[in-house]
Design a protein around this motif. Structure first.
Motif, short mmCIF file in Angstrom:
data_model
loop_
_atom_site.label_atom_id
_atom_site.label_comp_id
_atom_site.label_asym_id
_atom_site.label_seq_id
_atom_site.Cartn_x
_atom_site.Cartn_y
_atom_site.Cartn_z
N ALA A 76 45.55 89.51 38.99
CA ALA A 76 46.42 88.61 38.24
C ALA A 76 46.97 87.50 39.15
N PHE A 77 47.31 87.87 40.37
CA PHE A 77 47.84 86.88 41.32
C PHE A 77 46.79 85.81 41.62
N LEU A 78 45.56 86.21 41.88
CA LEU A 78 44.52 85.25 42.22
C LEU A 78 44.12 84.40 41.01
N ALA A 79 44.20 84.98 39.82
CA ALA A 79 43.93 84.20 38.61
C ALA A 79 44.97 83.09 38.44
N ALA A 102 39.16 83.73 45.17
CA ALA A 102 40.02 82.87 45.98
C ALA A 102 39.28 81.58 46.35
N ALA A 103 40.03 80.64 46.93
CA ALA A 103 39.43 79.38 47.37
C ALA A 103 38.86 79.50 48.77
N ALA A 104 39.47 80.34 49.61
CA ALA A 104 39.00 80.51 50.99
C ALA A 104 39.32 81.92 51.46
N VAL A 105 38.38 82.54 52.13
CA VAL A 105 38.56 83.90 52.65
C VAL A 105 38.10 83.94 54.10
N ILE A 106 38.99 84.43 54.97
CA ILE A 106 38.63 84.72 56.36
C ILE A 106 38.81 86.21 56.54
N SER A 107 37.75 86.88 56.97
CA SER A 107 37.79 88.33 57.14
C SER A 107 37.36 88.67 58.56
N VAL A 108 38.07 89.63 59.18
CA VAL A 108 37.69 90.09 60.52
C VAL A 108 37.17 91.52 60.43
N GLU A 109 36.13 91.80 61.17
CA GLU A 109 35.48 93.10 61.15
C GLU A 109 35.20 93.53 62.59
N HIS A 110 35.46 94.81 62.90
CA HIS A 110 35.29 95.29 64.28
C HIS A 110 33.92 95.92 64.52
N ASP A 111 33.23 96.33 63.45
CA ASP A 111 31.98 97.07 63.59
C ASP A 111 30.79 96.12 63.45
N ARG A 112 29.98 96.03 64.49
CA ARG A 112 28.88 95.07 64.50
C ARG A 112 27.86 95.32 63.38
#
Length: 245
Positions: A76-79, A102-112
């Motif tokens: 609901a928030f993103l809508a 969303a308009a932009a997403v930055i995601s960090v991941e530790h597992d290659r």
């Protein structure tokens, strides 16, 4: 010994559910659940049980791995905020779900390996957002890890996730939604607070775990706890949504 037994039980459970999925498919039960899942939460959850540890199954069901109550609030928030900027600690089906909304997403991941898998899924989908999936691996700590950058997951005791948890500080501007569902969540929460836009949400998954309790309750944020059904899990979990007071 306890950890080893728990791991064996989880792996056995996953194998049983995957065999059951194949059997249910042959009997036509999955098609019946498909028909019901769009309008009935319980049917959606029942079908999701066959997607345990299956990123493609969860992407098909269009759900992140949070409790349904928290999913509803975030949806609901993103809508209502189609231009939202999102930062995510820990990637997966949730990354795709967020990128669709969303308009932009930055995601960090530790597992290659997991980073490569999620990247391939993002590349193959038409998503609304500008998406960055960054690999930020843990560092060997040599026994000197600040406790807020530790991971409580077995096998990570000698590693520091400081670079991972502080990656959000290297990003320009504030974020409308920050999802914390990876490693070193105490440190991630500490740094997320100052990067949260007014009126924004922090989604903290598995918030019922004892090791996160103090960090959440002393963060100076309003807390809404959503305990209940979670896609693909056979038991209740808790996801909390934190906001500025």
């Amino acid at each position: 010994m306890t950890f080893h037994l728990e791991t064996v039980v989880k792996r056995l459970y996953v194998r049983v559910l995957r065999c059951a999925r194949a059997f249910a498919g042959r009997l036509g039960l999955l098609k019946l659940l498909d028909a019901a899942a769009s309008g009935h939460r319980w049917a959606h959850w029942l079908k999701s049980l066959f997607a345990i540890r299956d990123i493609d199954g969860l992407i098909e069901l269009d759900v992140p791995w949070w409790t349904y109550g928290a999913i509803d609030v975030a949806d609901a928030f993103l809508a209502a905020h189609p231009d939202a900027r999102v930062f995510e600690f820990g990637s997966g089906a949730s990354t795709v779900w967020l990128a669709r909304r969303a308009a932009a997403v930055i995601s960090v991941e530790h597992d290659r390996d997991w980073h490569a898998l999620v990247s391939s899924r993002l590349a193959g989908l038409a998503c609304k957002a500008s998406t960055q999936l960054q690999l930020v691996e843990a560092l060997q700590a040599g026994g000197n890890t600040n406790s807020r950058y530790n991971s409580g997951k077995p096998g990570f005791a000698d590693q520091s996730f400081e670079t991972y948890a502080t990656e959000i500080l290297r990003q320009e501007g504030l974020f409308d939604l920050i999802a914390i569902d990876g490693r070193a969540r105490v440190g991630c929460l500490e740094h997320a607070i100052g990067k949260l836009a007014p009126g924004g949400l922090i989604i903290f998954d598995n918030s019922g775990r004892a090791r996160y309790s103090e960090a959440i309750t002393t963060a100076g944020l309003d807390i809404r706890r959503y305990r209940g059904l979670t896609p693909s899990l056979p038991y209740f979990e808790e996801t909390s949504i934190l906001t500025h007071r």
